[in-house]
Design a protein around this motif. Structure first.
Motif, PDB file in Angstrom:
ATOM      1  N   ARG A   1      35.659  -8.084  12.495  1.00 49.64           N
ATOM      2  CA  ARG A   1      35.942  -7.133  11.418  1.00 49.64           C
ATOM      3  C   ARG A   1      37.043  -6.138  11.766  1.00 49.64           C
ATOM      4  O   ARG A   1      37.915  -5.861  10.943  1.00 49.64           O
TER       5      ARG A   1
ATOM      6  N   HIS B   1      30.070 -15.309   0.415  1.00 51.96           N
ATOM      7  CA  HIS B   1      31.067 -14.912  -0.586  1.00 51.96           C
ATOM      8  C   HIS B   1      32.364 -15.699  -0.425  1.00 51.96           C
ATOM      9  O   HIS B   1      33.050 -15.986  -1.413  1.00 51.96           O
ATOM     10  N   ALA B   2      32.706 -16.046   0.805  1.00 53.06           N
ATOM     11  CA  ALA B   2      33.884 -16.901   1.025  1.00 53.06           C
ATOM     12  C   ALA B   2      33.642 -18.287   0.440  1.00 53.06           C
ATOM     13  O   ALA B   2      34.549 -18.878  -0.153  1.00 53.06           O
TER      14      ALA B   2
ATOM     15  N   SER C   1      36.354 -11.595   2.633  1.00 53.90           N
ATOM     16  CA  SER C   1      34.980 -11.153   2.404  1.00 53.90           C
ATOM     17  C   SER C   1      34.299 -10.837   3.724  1.00 53.90           C
ATOM     18  O   SER C   1      34.776 -11.181   4.799  1.00 53.90           O
TER      19      SER C   1
ATOM     20  N   ARG D   1      35.009 -10.848   9.330  1.00 57.31           N
ATOM     21  CA  ARG D   1      35.698 -10.979   8.056  1.00 57.31           C
ATOM     22  C   ARG D   1      36.023 -12.456   7.899  1.00 57.31           C
ATOM     23  O   ARG D   1      36.362 -13.146   8.858  1.00 57.31           O
ATOM     24  N   TRP D   2      35.921 -12.921   6.682  1.00 59.95           N
ATOM     25  CA  TRP D   2      36.187 -14.314   6.357  1.00 59.95           C
ATOM     26  C   TRP D   2      37.401 -14.359   5.448  1.00 59.95           C
ATOM     27  O   TRP D   2      37.399 -13.778   4.363  1.00 59.95           O
TER      28      TRP D   2
ATOM     29  N   ALA E   1      33.932 -18.041  -3.378  1.00 59.55           N
ATOM     30  CA  ALA E   1      35.338 -17.912  -3.771  1.00 59.55           C
ATOM     31  C   ALA E   1      36.074 -19.235  -3.591  1.00 59.55           C
ATOM     32  O   ALA E   1      36.932 -19.585  -4.404  1.00 59.55           O
TER      33      ALA E   1
ATOM     34  N   THR F   1      31.029 -11.767   4.250  1.00 58.16           N
ATOM     35  CA  THR F   1      30.021 -12.790   4.528  1.00 58.16           C
ATOM     36  C   THR F   1      30.591 -14.165   4.208  1.00 58.16           C
ATOM     37  O   THR F   1      31.473 -14.311   3.359  1.00 58.16           O
TER      38      THR F   1
ATOM     39  N   HIS G   1      41.266 -14.730  -0.675  1.00 53.81           N
ATOM     40  CA  HIS G   1      40.080 -13.871  -0.717  1.00 53.81           C
ATOM     41  C   HIS G   1      39.731 -13.420   0.692  1.00 53.81           C
ATOM     42  O   HIS G   1      39.888 -14.180   1.649  1.00 53.81           O
TER      43      HIS G   1
END
Length: 154
Positions: free
Chosen positions: A74, A108-109, A103, A7-8, A112, A105, A101
């Motif tokens: 995760r 997506h980080a 995410s 998770r990012w 954002a 991946t 945020h």
């Protein structure tokens, strides 16, 4: 072959002692990692640190906007998120961490973070009452930060 799922967390560190939106220039990713490690240990103990310690990593930090990208496994990412929320000071200065945020991946980080930087720069410009076509140093910052964010690797 097993893939490690992460998770990012995209986090904005807002200094509480100064009215400006930018973080203190002396703050680094190593400082954030050390403070987050200490927060996990204090609030979740050795079991919490054992769950997140091997995967926790600060991938990006911008001292200009106080924006940070943190990678964590995760399954125990909520422990890291909780430790961020309970974090009160870094290197003796009080900060309010705001998780912007989360995410699955890094891509997506990154997207954002780029969008968040644009919003922050728009707020800076709105406070300064600059016209939309005005060329300032924020344009250079947006281009530079966008390149840095796009070059991050997993």
């Amino acid at each position: 072959m097993v893939r490690f799922k992460n998770r990012w967390l995209l986090v904005e560190f807002i200094p509480s002692t100064t009215p400006g939106p930018s973080a203190a220039p002396h703050l680094t990713g190593k400082d954030i990692f050390a403070a987050l490690r200490q927060s996990v240990i204090v609030h979740f103990g050795d079991v919490g640190w054992g769950a997140v310690g091997s995967s926790l990593n600060v991938k990006y930090f911008s001292p200009t906007t106080g924006l940070c990208i943190i990678r964590v496994a995760r399954d125990p990412y909520r422990i890291a998120w909780g430790a961020l929320t309970l974090l009160s000071s870094i290197e003796g200065q009080t900060y309010t961490p705001n998780v912007v945020h989360v995410s699955g991946t890094i891509k997506h980080a990154q997207l954002a973070a780029i969008e968040h930087n644009r919003v922050v720069i728009a707020r800076f410009r709105a406070r300064a009452n600059t016209p939309a076509g005005y060329q300032d140093s924020y344009e250079d910052y947006l281009e530079r930060s966008t390149r840095e964010l796009e070059n991050l690797q997993d």
